[in-house]
Enzyme design. Sequence first.
Site, PDB file in Angstrom:
ATOM      1  N   ILE A   6     -26.714  44.178  39.296  1.00  0.00           N
ATOM      2  CA  ILE A   6     -26.556  42.718  39.219  1.00  0.00           C
ATOM      3  C   ILE A   6     -25.787  42.199  40.442  1.00  0.00           C
ATOM      4  CG2 ILE A   6     -25.528  40.834  37.865  1.00  0.00           C
ATOM      5  CD1 ILE A   6     -26.087  42.642  35.348  1.00  0.00           C
ATOM      6  N   ASP A  12     -19.462  33.588  31.368  1.00  0.00           N
ATOM      7  CA  ASP A  12     -20.493  33.803  30.343  1.00  0.00           C
ATOM      8  C   ASP A  12     -19.969  34.770  29.285  1.00  0.00           C
ATOM      9  OD1 ASP A  12     -23.180  33.485  29.337  1.00  0.00           O
ATOM     10  OD2 ASP A  12     -23.619  35.521  30.043  1.00  0.00           O
ATOM     11  N   HIS A  18     -22.433  34.061  26.486  1.00  0.00           N
ATOM     12  CA  HIS A  18     -23.106  35.356  26.727  1.00  0.00           C
ATOM     13  C   HIS A  18     -24.627  35.198  26.692  1.00  0.00           C
ATOM     14  CE1 HIS A  18     -22.021  39.841  26.686  1.00  0.00           C
ATOM     15  NE2 HIS A  18     -23.186  39.677  27.293  1.00  0.00           N
ATOM     16  N   GLU A  51     -14.649  37.348  22.493  1.00  0.00           N
ATOM     17  CA  GLU A  51     -15.895  36.670  22.116  1.00  0.00           C
ATOM     18  C   GLU A  51     -16.519  37.222  20.837  1.00  0.00           C
ATOM     19  OE1 GLU A  51     -18.291  37.689  25.680  1.00  0.00           O
ATOM     20  OE2 GLU A  51     -19.629  38.782  24.319  1.00  0.00           O
ATOM     21  N   THR A  58     -19.661  37.119  34.685  1.00  0.00           N
ATOM     22  CA  THR A  58     -20.802  37.298  33.774  1.00  0.00           C
ATOM     23  C   THR A  58     -20.832  38.732  33.247  1.00  0.00           C
ATOM     24  OG1 THR A  58     -22.187  37.842  35.684  1.00  0.00           O
ATOM     25  CG2 THR A  58     -22.328  35.577  34.861  1.00  0.00           C
ATOM     26  N   SER A  59     -19.753  39.511  33.489  1.00  0.00           N
ATOM     27  CA  SER A  59     -19.811  40.942  33.138  1.00  0.00           C
ATOM     28  C   SER A  59     -19.256  41.229  31.747  1.00  0.00           C
ATOM     29  CB  SER A  59     -19.085  41.765  34.188  1.00  0.00           C
ATOM     30  OG  SER A  59     -19.915  41.881  35.314  1.00  0.00           O
ATOM     31  N   ARG A  60     -17.964  41.284  31.628  1.00  0.00           N
ATOM     32  CA  ARG A  60     -17.325  41.493  30.324  1.00  0.00           C
ATOM     33  C   ARG A  60     -16.020  40.701  30.326  1.00  0.00           C
ATOM     34  NH1 ARG A  60     -21.542  42.617  28.790  1.00  0.00           N
ATOM     35  NH2 ARG A  60     -22.312  44.493  27.770  1.00  0.00           N
ATOM     36  N   ASP A  84     -16.281  48.046  45.695  1.00  0.00           N
ATOM     37  CA  ASP A  84     -16.907  48.952  44.722  1.00  0.00           C
ATOM     38  C   ASP A  84     -16.435  50.349  45.082  1.00  0.00           C
ATOM     39  OD1 ASP A  84     -18.784  50.638  43.271  1.00  0.00           O
ATOM     40  OD2 ASP A  84     -20.098  48.896  43.107  1.00  0.00           O
ATOM     41  N   CYS A 116     -18.566  44.368  37.710  1.00  0.00           N
ATOM     42  CA  CYS A 116     -18.247  45.773  37.422  1.00  0.00           C
ATOM     43  C   CYS A 116     -18.247  45.972  35.903  1.00  0.00           C
ATOM     44  CB  CYS A 116     -16.892  46.149  38.019  1.00  0.00           C
ATOM     45  SG  CYS A 116     -15.540  45.123  37.466  1.00  0.00           S
ATOM     46  N   PRO A 117     -18.362  47.223  35.439  1.00  0.00           N
ATOM     47  CA  PRO A 117     -18.320  47.455  33.989  1.00  0.00           C
ATOM     48  C   PRO A 117     -16.897  47.315  33.462  1.00  0.00           C
ATOM     49  CG  PRO A 117     -18.489  49.536  35.159  1.00  0.00           C
ATOM     50  CD  PRO A 117     -18.524  48.466  36.209  1.00  0.00           C
TER      51      PRO A 117
HETATM   52  P1  NAD Z   1     -24.263  48.734  37.328  1.00  0.00           P
HETATM   53  O1  NAD Z   1     -23.833  49.941  36.606  1.00  0.00           O
HETATM   54  O2  NAD Z   1     -25.599  48.727  38.002  1.00  0.00           O
HETATM   55  O3  NAD Z   1     -23.172  48.358  38.443  1.00  0.00           O
HETATM   56  C1  NAD Z   1     -21.800  48.351  38.200  1.00  0.00           C
HETATM   57  C2  NAD Z   1     -21.112  48.606  39.527  1.00  0.00           C
HETATM   58  O4  NAD Z   1     -19.713  48.460  39.315  1.00  0.00           O
HETATM   59  C3  NAD Z   1     -21.348  50.035  40.074  1.00  0.00           C
HETATM   60  O5  NAD Z   1     -21.810  49.977  41.405  1.00  0.00           O
HETATM   61  C4  NAD Z   1     -19.976  50.688  39.975  1.00  0.00           C
HETATM   62  O6  NAD Z   1     -19.707  51.614  41.012  1.00  0.00           O
HETATM   63  C5  NAD Z   1     -19.066  49.454  40.080  1.00  0.00           C
HETATM   64  N1  NAD Z   1     -17.711  49.705  39.608  1.00  0.00           N
HETATM   65  C6  NAD Z   1     -17.278  50.633  38.725  1.00  0.00           C
HETATM   66  N2  NAD Z   1     -15.929  50.566  38.619  1.00  0.00           N
HETATM   67  C7  NAD Z   1     -15.522  49.567  39.437  1.00  0.00           C
HETATM   68  C8  NAD Z   1     -14.262  49.017  39.780  1.00  0.00           C
HETATM   69  N3  NAD Z   1     -13.120  49.518  39.254  1.00  0.00           N
HETATM   70  N4  NAD Z   1     -14.213  47.994  40.659  1.00  0.00           N
HETATM   71  C9  NAD Z   1     -15.356  47.508  41.220  1.00  0.00           C
HETATM   72  N5  NAD Z   1     -16.583  47.995  40.949  1.00  0.00           N
HETATM   73  C10 NAD Z   1     -16.661  49.010  40.059  1.00  0.00           C
HETATM   74  O7  NAD Z   1     -24.132  47.537  36.288  1.00  0.00           O
HETATM   75  P2  NAD Z   1     -24.953  46.160  36.285  1.00  0.00           P
HETATM   76  O8  NAD Z   1     -26.273  46.380  35.622  1.00  0.00           O
HETATM   77  O9  NAD Z   1     -24.902  45.559  37.638  1.00  0.00           O
HETATM   78  O10 NAD Z   1     -24.073  45.325  35.255  1.00  0.00           O
HETATM   79  C11 NAD Z   1     -22.792  44.838  35.619  1.00  0.00           C
HETATM   80  C12 NAD Z   1     -22.108  44.287  34.386  1.00  0.00           C
HETATM   81  O11 NAD Z   1     -22.814  43.165  33.878  1.00  0.00           O
HETATM   82  C13 NAD Z   1     -22.058  45.295  33.231  1.00  0.00           C
HETATM   83  O12 NAD Z   1     -20.702  45.591  33.002  1.00  0.00           O
HETATM   84  C14 NAD Z   1     -22.595  44.609  32.030  1.00  0.00           C
HETATM   85  O13 NAD Z   1     -21.704  44.741  30.970  1.00  0.00           O
HETATM   86  C15 NAD Z   1     -22.683  43.140  32.467  1.00  0.00           C
HETATM   87  N6  NAD Z   1     -23.877  42.477  31.908  1.00  0.00           N
HETATM   88  C16 NAD Z   1     -23.749  41.221  31.404  1.00  0.00           C
HETATM   89  C17 NAD Z   1     -24.868  40.573  30.874  1.00  0.00           C
HETATM   90  C18 NAD Z   1     -24.804  39.179  30.333  1.00  0.00           C
HETATM   91  O14 NAD Z   1     -25.689  38.776  29.571  1.00  0.00           O
HETATM   92  N7  NAD Z   1     -23.818  38.385  30.694  1.00  0.00           N
HETATM   93  C19 NAD Z   1     -26.103  41.229  30.856  1.00  0.00           C
HETATM   94  C20 NAD Z   1     -26.194  42.505  31.407  1.00  0.00           C
HETATM   95  C21 NAD Z   1     -25.070  43.138  31.938  1.00  0.00           C
END
Ligand code: NAD
Length: 333
Positions: free
Chosen positions: A155, A258, A295, A263, A232-234, A174, A205-206
Site C-alpha cells: 500500500i 480510517d 475503516h 474502533e 489508513t493502517s491500524r 521502512d 506499516c503493520p
Molecule cells: P505490507 O506487508 O505489504 O507492507 C508493510 C510494510 O511495513 C513492509 O514493507 C514492512 O517492512 C514495513 N514495516 C514493518 N515494520 C515497520 C516499522 N517498524 N516501521 C516502518 N515500516 C515497517 O502491508 P500492506 O499491504 O502495505 O498494508 C499496510 C497496512 O495497511 C497493514 O498494516 C494493514 O493492516 C493496513 N490495511 C488497512 C486497510 C483498510 O481498510 N484501512 C486495508 C488493508 C490493509
Amino acid sequence: MKVAVYSTRSYDRSHLQAANASAAHEFHWFEARLSVETASLAHGCAAVCAFVNDRLDAPVLTALANGGVRLIVLRCAGYNHVDLNTAISLGLVVANVPAYSPHAVAEHAVALLLTLNRRTHLAHDRVRRGDFTLDGLQGFDLHGKTAGLVGTGRIGVITGRILQGFGCRVLAYDPVPPAEAIAAGFEFVGLEALLAGADIVSLHCPLVPATRHIINAAALARMKPGALLINTSRGALIDTHAVITALEKDRLGGLGIDVYEHEATLFFEDHSATGIPDAVFARLISLPNVVATAHQGFLTHEALGNIASAVIDSLDAHAAGRLPAFALRRLSP
Ligand code: NAD
C-alpha cells in the site's frame, strides 16, 4: 464445507455468494462480531470467516477449536488481532488475504489527504447550507511538498507513486525497504529525519509491538509544525491522546484517519440514535482539522471481489486437504 461468517454485512454476503457460484460451501451468516460470547454460533462449522474487529484471542480460539472449527479465513490483510501461535498450537489453520487491492487503500489515504488539505468536507457542508464563503478553507499545493511514508509495502509504495504524480518529493522509512519502493525513487531515511522533513506523514506499516504508538508525543514534537498526518493502517499506530493535544495546540495541522485504536466496539455499527459511545473519539472528530472514515479503505468493488475469491480459494484448498496459499506461519517469539 460449513462456514460461520462473522461480522457479516450486505457487501460481504453478496460478494461471497457470487464467489461461491458452485455452492461448494454452506455459509452461515452472523452479523455479530466473533467473541467468547458468540464463538458457540460456529459449533458444527469446519471453518470461520472473520474480519478486522473480530476477537481471535486464546479463549475464543480454544472455544472454536473445541467446537470443531479447523480453519479460520480472515477477510483482511492485517492479522494483529489473531493470537497466531495459540491458533497453530490448537491445530487451527489461519489464512489471510494479503493483497486484495492495495490500490483501494492507497487511493483512500490520498482521498483523506485531499479532503483534509482542501477542506472539501467543510466546503461541501457550507455549500449545502447556502453559505458560499471561503474563509478558513485555505489549503496548500501538494506540488513541491515533501511526503513521508512510514512503511513502503504494497500500500505504501502505491501511495508514494500517487503522491509523486502530484509532484511531491517522497521520503520513506521502512526497516526492510522493498525493491519496488527503492525502484520508485523514494528517499529512504531514518524515522526521525522523515518526521522532521515531511509536510505530510502517511502510515503504512503493520501494527506490531514495535509500531504501537509509533506516533506518540515525542514523534509529534519532531514533526514539522502544521504537517498533516494520515493513518489508513491500524489505529494503535497513533497515541490518540497525544494527537488530540497536538491538534488542539495547532502543532499538528490536521489528521486524516480510517482507523482508530479503540474502533473494535465503535466501527461497522450504527450509533447515530444513541450518540458516539466513546468520548475520546467524539472529541477527536469534533475538531475541524480532523477527517475520519470508519475503516472503509478496503471498500471498493474490486477489493471486495478479490477478498471473496481468496476466501473461497482458501476454503477449497482446505476442503481438498491442502494448505491454503495464504496460510499464516507461527510468529517467532
Ligand atoms: P505490507 O506487508 O505489504 O507492507 C508493510 C510494510 O511495513 C513492509 O514493507 C514492512 O517492512 C514495513 N514495516 C514493518 N515494520 C515497520 C516499522 N517498524 N516501521 C516502518 N515500516 C515497517 O502491508 P500492506 O499491504 O502495505 O498494508 C499496510 C497496512 O495497511 C497493514 O498494516 C494493514 O493492516 C493496513 N490495511 C488497512 C486497510 C483498510 O481498510 N484501512 C486495508 C488493508 C490493509
